[in-house]
Design a protein around this motif. Sequence first.
Motif, PDB file in Angstrom:
ATOM      1  N   SER A  93       0.854  -1.230  -0.157  1.00  0.00           N
ATOM      2  CA  SER A  93      -0.195  -0.298  -0.089  1.00  0.00           C
ATOM      3  C   SER A  93       1.003   1.252  -0.244  1.00  0.00           C
ATOM      4  O   SER A  93       0.345   2.202   0.431  1.00  0.00           O
ATOM      5  N   SER A  94       1.894   1.176  -0.554  1.00  0.00           N
ATOM      6  CA  SER A  94       3.030   2.204  -0.446  1.00  0.00           C
ATOM      7  C   SER A  94       2.775   3.365  -1.827  1.00  0.00           C
ATOM      8  O   SER A  94       2.973   4.389  -1.649  1.00  0.00           O
ATOM      9  N   GLU A  95       2.151   2.748  -2.800  1.00  0.00           N
ATOM     10  CA  GLU A  95       1.969   3.278  -4.118  1.00  0.00           C
ATOM     11  C   GLU A  95       0.799   2.703  -5.068  1.00  0.00           C
ATOM     12  O   GLU A  95       0.200   1.526  -4.481  1.00  0.00           O
ATOM     13  N   VAL A  96       0.143   3.538  -5.428  1.00  0.00           N
ATOM     14  CA  VAL A  96      -1.049   3.428  -6.105  1.00  0.00           C
ATOM     15  C   VAL A  96      -0.856   3.405  -7.854  1.00  0.00           C
ATOM     16  O   VAL A  96      -0.477   4.954  -8.094  1.00  0.00           O
ATOM     17  N   TYR A  97      -1.214   2.562  -8.525  1.00  0.00           N
ATOM     18  CA  TYR A  97      -1.132   2.829 -10.133  1.00  0.00           C
ATOM     19  C   TYR A  97      -2.674   3.340 -10.296  1.00  0.00           C
ATOM     20  O   TYR A  97      -3.340   2.503 -10.182  1.00  0.00           O
ATOM     21  N   ALA A  98      -2.820   4.242 -11.248  1.00  0.00           N
ATOM     22  CA  ALA A  98      -4.044   4.635 -11.747  1.00  0.00           C
ATOM     23  C   ALA A  98      -3.906   4.660 -13.267  1.00  0.00           C
ATOM     24  O   ALA A  98      -3.217   5.168 -13.858  1.00  0.00           O
ATOM     25  N   GLY A  99      -5.125   4.346 -13.722  1.00  0.00           N
ATOM     26  CA  GLY A  99      -5.138   4.325 -15.247  1.00  0.00           C
ATOM     27  C   GLY A  99      -6.640   5.041 -15.633  1.00  0.00           C
ATOM     28  O   GLY A  99      -7.453   4.775 -14.924  1.00  0.00           O
ATOM     29  N   GLY A 100      -6.697   5.718 -16.745  1.00  0.00           N
ATOM     30  CA  GLY A 100      -8.074   6.235 -17.042  1.00  0.00           C
ATOM     31  C   GLY A 100      -7.669   7.287 -18.496  1.00  0.00           C
ATOM     32  O   GLY A 100      -6.749   6.765 -19.295  1.00  0.00           O
ATOM     33  N   CYS A 101      -8.432   8.200 -18.425  1.00  0.00           N
ATOM     34  CA  CYS A 101      -8.385   8.859 -19.564  1.00  0.00           C
ATOM     35  C   CYS A 101      -7.904  10.308 -19.359  1.00  0.00           C
ATOM     36  O   CYS A 101      -7.673  11.145 -20.161  1.00  0.00           O
ATOM     37  N   PHE A 102      -7.195  10.557 -18.352  1.00  0.00           N
ATOM     38  CA  PHE A 102      -6.649  11.864 -17.841  1.00  0.00           C
ATOM     39  C   PHE A 102      -5.374  11.945 -18.540  1.00  0.00           C
ATOM     40  O   PHE A 102      -4.652  11.074 -19.094  1.00  0.00           O
ATOM     41  N   ARG A 103      -5.032  13.168 -18.547  1.00  0.00           N
ATOM     42  CA  ARG A 103      -3.834  13.491 -19.420  1.00  0.00           C
ATOM     43  C   ARG A 103      -2.672  14.095 -18.549  1.00  0.00           C
ATOM     44  O   ARG A 103      -1.547  13.683 -18.887  1.00  0.00           O
ATOM     45  N   ARG A 104      -2.916  14.608 -17.335  1.00  0.00           N
ATOM     46  CA  ARG A 104      -1.807  15.099 -16.496  1.00  0.00           C
ATOM     47  C   ARG A 104      -2.319  15.185 -15.119  1.00  0.00           C
ATOM     48  O   ARG A 104      -3.637  15.235 -14.819  1.00  0.00           O
ATOM     49  N   ALA A 105      -1.373  15.484 -14.141  1.00  0.00           N
ATOM     50  CA  ALA A 105      -1.737  15.483 -12.799  1.00  0.00           C
ATOM     51  C   ALA A 105      -1.133  17.044 -12.695  1.00  0.00           C
ATOM     52  O   ALA A 105       0.039  17.058 -12.530  1.00  0.00           O
ATOM     53  N   GLY A 106      -1.912  18.034 -12.343  1.00  0.00           N
ATOM     54  CA  GLY A 106      -1.337  19.345 -12.426  1.00  0.00           C
ATOM     55  C   GLY A 106      -0.666  19.600 -13.417  1.00  0.00           C
ATOM     56  O   GLY A 106      -1.251  19.602 -14.612  1.00  0.00           O
ATOM     57  N   ASN A 107       0.475  19.867 -13.556  1.00  0.00           N
ATOM     58  CA  ASN A 107       1.393  20.248 -14.651  1.00  0.00           C
ATOM     59  C   ASN A 107       2.246  19.118 -15.305  1.00  0.00           C
ATOM     60  O   ASN A 107       3.095  19.138 -16.276  1.00  0.00           O
ATOM     61  N   LEU A 108       2.410  17.836 -14.476  1.00  0.00           N
ATOM     62  CA  LEU A 108       3.047  16.758 -14.880  1.00  0.00           C
ATOM     63  C   LEU A 108       2.161  15.968 -15.941  1.00  0.00           C
ATOM     64  O   LEU A 108       0.963  15.442 -15.677  1.00  0.00           O
ATOM     65  N   GLN A 109       2.747  15.984 -17.165  1.00  0.00           N
ATOM     66  CA  GLN A 109       2.156  15.010 -18.141  1.00  0.00           C
ATOM     67  C   GLN A 109       2.376  13.591 -17.707  1.00  0.00           C
ATOM     68  O   GLN A 109       3.204  12.924 -17.337  1.00  0.00           O
ATOM     69  N   LEU A 110       0.910  12.796 -17.952  1.00  0.00           N
ATOM     70  CA  LEU A 110       0.815  11.381 -17.632  1.00  0.00           C
ATOM     71  C   LEU A 110       0.367  10.738 -18.865  1.00  0.00           C
ATOM     72  O   LEU A 110       0.684   9.615 -18.876  1.00  0.00           O
ATOM     73  N   ASN A 111      -0.643  11.064 -19.476  1.00  0.00           N
ATOM     74  CA  ASN A 111      -1.215  10.269 -20.658  1.00  0.00           C
ATOM     75  C   ASN A 111      -1.947   9.205 -20.245  1.00  0.00           C
ATOM     76  O   ASN A 111      -1.367   8.106 -20.944  1.00  0.00           O
ATOM     77  N   GLY A 112      -2.740   9.028 -19.382  1.00  0.00           N
ATOM     78  CA  GLY A 112      -3.579   7.853 -19.073  1.00  0.00           C
ATOM     79  C   GLY A 112      -3.089   6.803 -18.277  1.00  0.00           C
ATOM     80  O   GLY A 112      -3.859   6.086 -17.992  1.00  0.00           O
ATOM     81  N   ILE A 113      -1.931   7.032 -17.827  1.00  0.00           N
ATOM     82  CA  ILE A 113      -1.521   6.291 -16.600  1.00  0.00           C
ATOM     83  C   ILE A 113      -0.615   7.104 -15.639  1.00  0.00           C
ATOM     84  O   ILE A 113       0.368   7.835 -16.096  1.00  0.00           O
TER      85      ILE A 113
END
Length: 217
Positions: free
Chosen positions: A81-101
């Motif tokens: 439970s130290s980390e969580v991976y998330a997937g979806g249709c999001f592009r970024r978290a704040g200004n950080l580019q993620l592209n879906g994952i």
Amino acid sequence: SFGSAPDSHGLMSVVSLNSSGSPPFVPGTVRALVPFSGFSLLVGGMFPDSILLFDGVSTRALSTVKLIPPCVFALAPLPDSSEVYAGGCFRRAGNLQLNGIGRFVISSGSWWALGSGLAGTKAGEGVAYALVQKPGGGGVYVGGEFVGGVALWNTVAGTWDPLDSGVQGRVNALAAAPDVLYAGGSFCIAGSVHRQACNMAVYQSSTGWLPLAHGVR
């Protein structure tokens, strides 16, 4: 107590009522529910905070940094439970580019990119619909609608490992066993297997992709 209520699209959202009968605690559609150590559930979906921690009584946002757009379809926490991976249709978290994952580190409260994320197809930007931890650790399998449809994020090397040529289509569900990955979705080509692998196939590193029975038609 728990119940459910349909949103404007006819999809069901989780509803939690306390003893006074308060309104639903999730203002949108829930797309992912997974157990999480120290909390009852991780809740992901299409609502402003994208991911919530629900302890059975109340909820709070997993992160103060918003995912944009706010749409999470799959969650996979590490066993500790130290980390969580998330997937979806999001592009970024704040200004950080993620592209879906993306990867969220609980201790630091920060998001991390997985390389350049998921490569889009002609149909649009890359989207993740399914996540599952690789048994024994060392990686996270991702399925969705992106180039290849399915891939392994190697958590040791910090790289994307293709599974042969993947599938031609969309992967909606994944299940993993030691050295075996099952994939289901909307496709009829998996690796070099044509037609026999319609909508359901299995991958092993020693054999590549194989049809699962006669697929699902």
